[in-house]
Design a protein around this motif. Sequence first.
Motif, PDB file in Angstrom:
ATOM      1  N   TYR A   1       0.828  -1.201   0.000  1.00 11.16           N
ATOM      2  CA  TYR A   1       0.000   0.000   0.000  1.00 11.16           C
ATOM      3  C   TYR A   1       0.866   1.257   0.000  1.00 11.16           C
ATOM      4  CZ  TYR A   1      -3.408  -3.495   1.393  1.00 11.16           C
ATOM      5  OH  TYR A   1      -4.191  -4.618   1.446  1.00 11.16           O
ATOM      6  N   PRO A   2       0.316   2.391  -0.452  1.00 11.19           N
ATOM      7  CA  PRO A   2       1.066   3.658  -0.392  1.00 11.19           C
ATOM      8  C   PRO A   2       1.494   3.956   1.042  1.00 11.19           C
ATOM      9  CG  PRO A   2      -0.925   3.905  -1.729  1.00 11.19           C
ATOM     10  CD  PRO A   2      -1.011   2.554  -1.078  1.00 11.19           C
ATOM     11  N   ASP A   3       2.601   4.656   1.180  1.00  9.49           N
ATOM     12  CA  ASP A   3       3.171   4.914   2.504  1.00  9.49           C
ATOM     13  C   ASP A   3       2.174   5.552   3.457  1.00  9.49           C
ATOM     14  OD1 ASP A   3       5.542   3.829   1.701  1.00  9.49           O
ATOM     15  OD2 ASP A   3       6.519   5.750   1.290  1.00  9.49           O
ATOM     16  N   HIS A   4       1.372   6.503   2.967  1.00  9.59           N
ATOM     17  CA  HIS A   4       0.480   7.225   3.871  1.00  9.59           C
ATOM     18  C   HIS A   4      -0.663   6.361   4.376  1.00  9.59           C
ATOM     19  CE1 HIS A   4      -1.956   7.651   0.172  1.00  9.59           C
ATOM     20  NE2 HIS A   4      -2.975   7.807   0.997  1.00  9.59           N
ATOM     21  N   PHE A   5      -0.907   5.201   3.709  1.00 13.71           N
ATOM     22  CA  PHE A   5      -2.039   4.363   4.093  1.00 13.71           C
ATOM     23  C   PHE A   5      -1.609   3.004   4.632  1.00 13.71           C
ATOM     24  CE2 PHE A   5      -5.521   1.349   2.941  1.00 13.71           C
ATOM     25  CZ  PHE A   5      -6.487   1.852   3.801  1.00 13.71           C
ATOM     26  N   ALA A   6      -0.351   2.656   4.484  1.00 17.23           N
ATOM     27  CA  ALA A   6       0.099   1.304   4.815  1.00 17.23           C
ATOM     28  C   ALA A   6      -0.204   0.924   6.259  1.00 17.23           C
ATOM     29  CB  ALA A   6       1.593   1.181   4.539  1.00 17.23           C
ATOM     30  N   GLU A   7       0.106   1.812   7.186  1.00 11.16           N
ATOM     31  CA  GLU A   7      -0.097   1.482   8.597  1.00 11.16           C
ATOM     32  C   GLU A   7      -1.574   1.315   8.909  1.00 11.16           C
ATOM     33  OE1 GLU A   7       1.538   2.868  12.993  1.00 11.16           O
ATOM     34  OE2 GLU A   7       1.671   4.258  11.287  1.00 11.16           O
ATOM     35  N   ALA A   8      -2.413   2.161   8.299  1.00  8.39           N
ATOM     36  CA  ALA A   8      -3.853   2.054   8.524  1.00  8.39           C
ATOM     37  C   ALA A   8      -4.395   0.746   7.958  1.00  8.39           C
ATOM     38  CB  ALA A   8      -4.569   3.242   7.900  1.00  8.39           C
ATOM     39  N   ALA A   9      -3.911   0.337   6.786  1.00  6.59           N
ATOM     40  CA  ALA A   9      -4.369  -0.913   6.186  1.00  6.59           C
ATOM     41  C   ALA A   9      -3.995  -2.106   7.054  1.00  6.59           C
ATOM     42  CB  ALA A   9      -3.773  -1.064   4.790  1.00  6.59           C
TER      43      ALA A   9
ATOM     44  N   GLY B   1      -2.191  10.801   5.042  1.00 12.39           N
ATOM     45  CA  GLY B   1      -3.030  10.120   6.018  1.00 12.39           C
ATOM     46  C   GLY B   1      -2.269   9.953   7.315  1.00 12.39           C
ATOM     47  N   ARG B   2      -3.005   9.855   8.412  1.00 16.56           N
ATOM     48  CA  ARG B   2      -2.341   9.644   9.700  1.00 16.56           C
ATOM     49  C   ARG B   2      -3.267   8.894  10.637  1.00 16.56           C
ATOM     50  NH1 ARG B   2      -3.607  13.363  13.920  1.00 16.56           N
ATOM     51  NH2 ARG B   2      -5.038  15.016  13.276  1.00 16.56           N
ATOM     52  N   LEU B   3      -2.666   8.076  11.489  1.00 13.42           N
ATOM     53  CA  LEU B   3      -3.373   7.392  12.557  1.00 13.42           C
ATOM     54  C   LEU B   3      -3.265   8.216  13.829  1.00 13.42           C
ATOM     55  CD1 LEU B   3      -2.363   3.641  12.144  1.00 13.42           C
ATOM     56  CD2 LEU B   3      -4.650   4.596  11.894  1.00 13.42           C
ATOM     57  N   GLU B   4      -4.315   8.219  14.608  1.00 13.64           N
ATOM     58  CA  GLU B   4      -4.336   8.991  15.850  1.00 13.64           C
ATOM     59  C   GLU B   4      -4.842   8.102  16.972  1.00 13.64           C
ATOM     60  OE1 GLU B   4      -3.479  11.337  18.360  1.00 13.64           O
ATOM     61  OE2 GLU B   4      -3.427  12.470  16.466  1.00 13.64           O
ATOM     62  N   ASP B   5      -4.073   8.053  18.088  1.00 15.23           N
ATOM     63  CA  ASP B   5      -4.498   7.240  19.225  1.00 15.23           C
ATOM     64  C   ASP B   5      -4.803   8.068  20.459  1.00 15.23           C
ATOM     65  OD1 ASP B   5      -1.967   8.016  19.962  1.00 15.23           O
ATOM     66  OD2 ASP B   5      -1.235   6.005  20.419  1.00 15.23           O
ATOM     67  N   ASP B   6      -4.710   9.397  20.350  1.00 15.41           N
ATOM     68  CA  ASP B   6      -5.001  10.251  21.494  1.00 15.41           C
ATOM     69  C   ASP B   6      -6.446  10.013  21.934  1.00 15.41           C
ATOM     70  OD1 ASP B   6      -6.218  12.978  22.561  1.00 15.41           O
ATOM     71  OD2 ASP B   6      -4.058  13.011  22.955  1.00 15.41           O
ATOM     72  N   PRO B   7      -6.670   9.612  23.203  1.00 17.52           N
ATOM     73  CA  PRO B   7      -8.026   9.274  23.649  1.00 17.52           C
ATOM     74  C   PRO B   7      -9.038  10.382  23.436  1.00 17.52           C
ATOM     75  CG  PRO B   7      -6.409   8.542  25.269  1.00 17.52           C
ATOM     76  CD  PRO B   7      -5.663   9.381  24.269  1.00 17.52           C
ATOM     77  N   ALA B   8      -8.626  11.634  23.622  1.00 15.28           N
ATOM     78  CA  ALA B   8      -9.560  12.749  23.452  1.00 15.28           C
ATOM     79  C   ALA B   8      -9.994  12.881  21.995  1.00 15.28           C
ATOM     80  CB  ALA B   8      -8.920  14.043  23.933  1.00 15.28           C
ATOM     81  N   ILE B   9      -9.052  12.722  21.072  1.00 14.28           N
ATOM     82  CA  ILE B   9      -9.381  12.828  19.642  1.00 14.28           C
ATOM     83  C   ILE B   9     -10.244  11.651  19.210  1.00 14.28           C
ATOM     84  CG2 ILE B   9      -8.414  12.816  17.317  1.00 14.28           C
ATOM     85  CD1 ILE B   9      -6.008  14.331  18.406  1.00 14.28           C
ATOM     86  N   VAL B  10      -9.888  10.449  19.664  1.00 11.36           N
ATOM     87  CA  VAL B  10     -10.678   9.278  19.316  1.00 11.36           C
ATOM     88  C   VAL B  10     -12.101   9.414  19.852  1.00 11.36           C
ATOM     89  CG1 VAL B  10     -10.927   6.789  19.641  1.00 11.36           C
ATOM     90  CG2 VAL B  10      -8.679   7.758  19.149  1.00 11.36           C
ATOM     91  N   ALA B  11     -12.237   9.911  21.076  1.00 10.44           N
ATOM     92  CA  ALA B  11     -13.569  10.100  21.660  1.00 10.44           C
ATOM     93  C   ALA B  11     -14.371  11.115  20.865  1.00 10.44           C
ATOM     94  CB  ALA B  11     -13.445  10.544  23.115  1.00 10.44           C
ATOM     95  N   ARG B  12     -13.715  12.177  20.411  1.00 13.33           N
ATOM     96  CA  ARG B  12     -14.413  13.192  19.610  1.00 13.33           C
ATOM     97  C   ARG B  12     -14.877  12.608  18.280  1.00 13.33           C
ATOM     98  NH1 ARG B  12     -10.877  16.896  20.067  1.00 13.33           N
ATOM     99  NH2 ARG B  12      -9.873  16.871  18.013  1.00 13.33           N
ATOM    100  N   MET B  13     -14.039  11.769  17.673  1.00 16.31           N
ATOM    101  CA  MET B  13     -14.428  11.129  16.413  1.00 16.31           C
ATOM    102  C   MET B  13     -15.553  10.114  16.620  1.00 16.31           C
ATOM    103  SD  MET B  13     -12.705  12.594  14.042  1.00 16.31           S
ATOM    104  CE  MET B  13     -13.023  14.053  15.066  1.00 16.31           C
ATOM    105  N   ARG B  14     -15.519   9.428  17.756  1.00 12.42           N
ATOM    106  CA  ARG B  14     -16.603   8.486  18.050  1.00 12.42           C
ATOM    107  C   ARG B  14     -17.932   9.216  18.188  1.00 12.42           C
ATOM    108  NH1 ARG B  14     -14.480   6.088  22.096  1.00 12.42           N
ATOM    109  NH2 ARG B  14     -15.456   7.308  23.751  1.00 12.42           N
ATOM    110  N   LEU B  15     -17.912  10.355  18.873  1.00 13.81           N
ATOM    111  CA  LEU B  15     -19.130  11.150  19.006  1.00 13.81           C
ATOM    112  C   LEU B  15     -19.598  11.644  17.643  1.00 13.81           C
ATOM    113  CD1 LEU B  15     -21.304  12.628  20.625  1.00 13.81           C
ATOM    114  CD2 LEU B  15     -19.655  14.498  20.986  1.00 13.81           C
TER     115      LEU B  15
END
Length: 279
Positions: free
Chosen positions: A86-94, A233-247
């Motif tokens: 996969y392309p570099d910007h998406f490889a980790e997400a895939a 693309g980027r992965l984010e694991d910050d709990p506050a950001i993940v919670a905001r995206m979940r909402l």
Amino acid sequence: MPGPKDLDPSSSPRAFLGAELRHAREKAGLSQEELGQRLFVSGSFIGQLEAGTRRMQPDYARMLDEVLGTEDFFHRNCKAAAKSRYPDHFAEAAEAEAIATEIRQYASTLIPGLLQTSAYARAVNRAYEPTAPEETITERTEARMARTRLLDDPTGPLLWAVLDEATLRRETGGRAVMAESLRHITDLIRRNRVIVQVLPFDAGAHTSMESSLKLMYFEDAPPLAYFEGGGTGRLEDDPAIVARMRLAFELLAASALSPQKSLAMIEALAQNYGHEEHS
């Protein structure tokens, strides 16, 4: 934080590195949080490396070798773990997607990769790279189709997608391709393999008008959010950001049509595309 489950070192280079990292950390008498402090990252990040949901980057590999006294083991081997189709910007997400137990996704402009047909994926890839050799487009399309095989497993992952009405009405690849694509989605829905809702135009303004969003949940690691834009693309694991995206996702689902009405709309559009193409 629950400890990571045992990994099969033969399953992938990242699984092997994760298992070795856990072994080296425990041998050094460090918790995930303590090791994370040495690397200026969170303990959950270390857990994700051990669980295989995050890719080990060369800079972190060097720091791990230094902190854990493993000479250059992690730095030497992280290159093998970084290889991807996969392309570099998406490889980790895939790679994270492949081991997720649940995926929630809002798609604003195109059908998500996991729901695409080969013809639709080829049309998207050609639009992205209009001057690329045909071999490159074929390679990109095959990589995307490899991802869709996640849905061949009848038990997981759970995929819950909210599709903006624009994704269904943008004629990507022509009307025949759209008809096939929407029939493919309705087939997955009717086989109870995915949950799909449509966010109609008349829903008005909503929480994700500027972007799509993707959330991934795991058995033994914290959830991740993925953000993507043109070639980035980027992965984010910050709990506050993940919670905001979940909402944000929950609000989108609340504003969308019910799964039953969404299915009816997708089927009607598939019939329209098929009928008009035949005509």
